[in-house]
Scaffold this motif. Structure first.
Motif, PDB file in Angstrom:
ATOM      1  N   TYR A  50       0.837  -1.195   0.000  1.00 39.65           N
ATOM      2  CA  TYR A  50       0.000   0.000   0.000  1.00 39.65           C
ATOM      3  C   TYR A  50       0.876   1.250   0.000  1.00 39.65           C
ATOM      4  N   ASP A  51       0.249   2.378  -0.287  1.00 37.50           N
ATOM      5  CA  ASP A  51       0.901   3.660  -0.021  1.00 37.50           C
ATOM      6  C   ASP A  51       1.156   3.775   1.471  1.00 37.50           C
ATOM      7  N   PHE A  52       2.314   4.329   1.841  1.00 37.19           N
ATOM      8  CA  PHE A  52       2.583   4.597   3.252  1.00 37.19           C
ATOM      9  C   PHE A  52       1.926   5.917   3.636  1.00 37.19           C
ATOM     10  N   ILE A  53       1.197   5.909   4.734  1.00 35.09           N
ATOM     11  CA  ILE A  53       0.513   7.107   5.212  1.00 35.09           C
ATOM     12  C   ILE A  53       1.273   7.653   6.415  1.00 35.09           C
ATOM     13  N   LYS A  54       1.757   8.876   6.273  1.00 31.33           N
ATOM     14  CA  LYS A  54       2.473   9.505   7.377  1.00 31.33           C
ATOM     15  C   LYS A  54       1.484  10.097   8.361  1.00 31.33           C
ATOM     16  N   GLY A  55       1.673   9.821   9.624  1.00 36.20           N
ATOM     17  CA  GLY A  55       0.783  10.316  10.659  1.00 36.20           C
ATOM     18  C   GLY A  55       0.816   9.387  11.853  1.00 36.20           C
ATOM     19  N   LYS A  56      -0.095   9.599  12.788  1.00 38.98           N
ATOM     20  CA  LYS A  56      -0.171   8.703  13.939  1.00 38.98           C
ATOM     21  C   LYS A  56      -1.608   8.242  14.112  1.00 38.98           C
ATOM     22  N   THR A  57      -1.765   7.089  14.724  1.00 38.41           N
ATOM     23  CA  THR A  57      -3.102   6.526  14.915  1.00 38.41           C
ATOM     24  C   THR A  57      -3.807   7.219  16.081  1.00 38.41           C
ATOM     25  N   VAL A  58      -5.114   7.038  16.120  1.00 33.39           N
ATOM     26  CA  VAL A  58      -5.879   7.555  17.258  1.00 33.39           C
ATOM     27  C   VAL A  58      -5.397   6.892  18.551  1.00 33.39           C
ATOM     28  N   LEU A  59      -4.999   5.626  18.464  1.00 38.46           N
ATOM     29  CA  LEU A  59      -4.482   4.944  19.659  1.00 38.46           C
ATOM     30  C   LEU A  59      -3.215   5.627  20.160  1.00 38.46           C
ATOM     31  N   GLN A  60      -2.299   5.992  19.251  1.00 34.08           N
ATOM     32  CA  GLN A  60      -1.080   6.702  19.660  1.00 34.08           C
ATOM     33  C   GLN A  60      -1.415   8.054  20.287  1.00 34.08           C
ATOM     34  N   TRP A  61      -2.413   8.718  19.724  1.00 28.87           N
ATOM     35  CA  TRP A  61      -2.882   9.986  20.297  1.00 28.87           C
ATOM     36  C   TRP A  61      -3.406   9.760  21.717  1.00 28.87           C
ATOM     37  N   MET A  62      -4.152   8.692  21.912  1.00 34.30           N
ATOM     38  CA  MET A  62      -4.669   8.364  23.243  1.00 34.30           C
ATOM     39  C   MET A  62      -3.534   8.128  24.234  1.00 34.30           C
ATOM     40  N   GLU A  63      -2.492   7.450  23.779  1.00 32.52           N
ATOM     41  CA  GLU A  63      -1.358   7.154  24.659  1.00 32.52           C
ATOM     42  C   GLU A  63      -0.542   8.402  24.966  1.00 32.52           C
ATOM     43  N   ASP A  64      -0.424   9.292  23.972  1.00 29.20           N
ATOM     44  CA  ASP A  64       0.371  10.514  24.152  1.00 29.20           C
ATOM     45  C   ASP A  64      -0.352  11.574  24.978  1.00 29.20           C
ATOM     46  N   GLU A  65      -1.684  11.653  24.799  1.00 24.78           N
ATOM     47  CA  GLU A  65      -2.456  12.709  25.464  1.00 24.78           C
ATOM     48  C   GLU A  65      -3.733  12.129  26.076  1.00 24.78           C
ATOM     49  N   PRO A  66      -3.616  11.391  27.160  1.00 27.16           N
ATOM     50  CA  PRO A  66      -4.807  10.776  27.761  1.00 27.16           C
ATOM     51  C   PRO A  66      -5.844  11.800  28.231  1.00 27.16           C
ATOM     52  N   GLU A  67      -5.404  13.032  28.462  1.00 28.07           N
ATOM     53  CA  GLU A  67      -6.340  14.061  28.911  1.00 28.07           C
ATOM     54  C   GLU A  67      -7.239  14.575  27.785  1.00 28.07           C
ATOM     55  N   ALA A  68      -6.932  14.215  26.529  1.00 28.32           N
ATOM     56  CA  ALA A  68      -7.700  14.699  25.377  1.00 28.32           C
ATOM     57  C   ALA A  68      -8.742  13.681  24.914  1.00 28.32           C
ATOM     58  N   LEU A  69      -9.261  12.880  25.830  1.00 28.31           N
ATOM     59  CA  LEU A  69     -10.175  11.793  25.471  1.00 28.31           C
ATOM     60  C   LEU A  69     -11.386  12.286  24.687  1.00 28.31           C
ATOM     61  N   SER A  70     -11.978  13.385  25.117  1.00 28.78           N
ATOM     62  CA  SER A  70     -13.173  13.884  24.454  1.00 28.78           C
ATOM     63  C   SER A  70     -12.905  14.208  22.988  1.00 28.78           C
ATOM     64  N   ASP A  71     -11.792  14.878  22.701  1.00 32.31           N
ATOM     65  CA  ASP A  71     -11.442  15.210  21.318  1.00 32.31           C
ATOM     66  C   ASP A  71     -11.150  13.955  20.505  1.00 32.31           C
ATOM     67  N   GLN A  72     -10.503  12.980  21.130  1.00 37.70           N
ATOM     68  CA  GLN A  72     -10.164  11.735  20.434  1.00 37.70           C
ATOM     69  C   GLN A  72     -11.420  10.969  20.037  1.00 37.70           C
ATOM     70  N   VAL A  73     -12.366  10.865  20.951  1.00 43.15           N
ATOM     71  CA  VAL A  73     -13.606  10.142  20.656  1.00 43.15           C
ATOM     72  C   VAL A  73     -14.411  10.879  19.594  1.00 43.15           C
ATOM     73  N   GLU A  74     -14.451  12.209  19.675  1.00 46.30           N
ATOM     74  CA  GLU A  74     -15.193  12.982  18.674  1.00 46.30           C
ATOM     75  C   GLU A  74     -14.619  12.763  17.278  1.00 46.30           C
ATOM     76  N   TYR A  75     -13.297  12.815  17.159  1.00 50.15           N
ATOM     77  CA  TYR A  75     -12.628  12.584  15.870  1.00 50.15           C
ATOM     78  C   TYR A  75     -12.956  11.188  15.350  1.00 50.15           C
ATOM     79  N   PHE A  76     -12.856  10.211  16.223  1.00 53.07           N
ATOM     80  CA  PHE A  76     -13.066   8.806  15.888  1.00 53.07           C
ATOM     81  C   PHE A  76     -14.507   8.556  15.448  1.00 53.07           C
ATOM     82  N   VAL A  77     -15.463   9.061  16.210  1.00 50.50           N
ATOM     83  CA  VAL A  77     -16.881   8.854  15.901  1.00 50.50           C
ATOM     84  C   VAL A  77     -17.267   9.580  14.615  1.00 50.50           C
TER      85      VAL A  77
END
Length: 221
Positions: free
Chosen positions: A69-96
């Protein structure tokens, strides 16, 4: 081929980066039919939505089959969750938001969710009487025909450089009921220990999809 680094290790497959390409190499005992079925599913999804990595080719790597596949540069929502656990609301909104957009796509050319659930019950390690009851219950459930990832979890959503989501790992994609897809996401999140995420996801999904909590609960064991 220069496999720079391992990106992910999953059951029967390892994902490597090869410069601007991503190479998913399957184990030697993974059937050729299943490799090509996964590739075909991905291509069908490419025809429906544009936020998936492009499939470039199916190849043989030494003794193993691989999908490139093409390589996609970026980070997963899971990595975001691990890096910034305090941003749960924003993470869930993006995901949903990403999942509900996918659930707007009508798709009838994929395997049917009802058939997949029937087969899963048929091979489940349960008693014949319970299997009969599950199949009977399944017959009464309502199924739509929309695009359902069936493994939509934070590790499968990449936040691209322009913040646009890119969804990977479409091996289990089905045409079916969005509430059932949401139930799968919720259960997988609970199983993997993302309890806070799972509960916030459950609340936010029914709100975003304009459903009742009871409608989602019908799909939860």
């Amino acid at each position: 081929m220069r496999l720079d680094r391992v990106i992910a290790v999953r059951n029967n497959k390892t994902v490597f980066r090869d410069g601007r390409r991503c190479v998913k190499i399957f184990s030697a005992d993974f059937s050729k039919a299943n490799v090509f079925a996964e590739a075909l599913n991905h291509v069908k999804v490419e025809e429906c939505i544009d936020y998936v990595p492009k499939l470039l080719e199916v190849i043989r790597h030494e003794r193993n089959w691989a999908i490139v596949y093409d390589f996609i540069k970026g980070k997963t929502v899971l990595q975001w969750m691990e890096d910034e656990p305090e941003a749960l609301s924003d993470q869930v909104e993006y995901f949903v938001n990403c999942q509900t957009q996918i659930h707007q796509i009508k798709e009838k050319n994929l395997a049917k969710m009802k058939d997949a659930f029937f087969d899963a019950i048929l091979t489940a390690p349960v008693s014949p009487s319970l299997r009969y009851l599950l199949h009977k219950e399944l017959e009464q459930m309502h199924f739509s025909s929309v695009l359902c990832h069936a493994d939509f979890v934070p590790s499968n959503v990449i936040i691209g450089e322009d913040t646009k989501p890119v969804v990977i790992d479409w091996a289990s994609v089905l045409s079916g009921e969005p509430l059932a897809d949401a139930a799968i996401t919720y259960l997988l999140s609970k199983i993997r220990g993302w309890d806070a995420f799972a509960e916030e996801y459950r609340r936010r999904y029914v709100e975003k999809a304009r459903k009742n909590e009871s409608e989602l609960e019908e799909w939860l064991p």
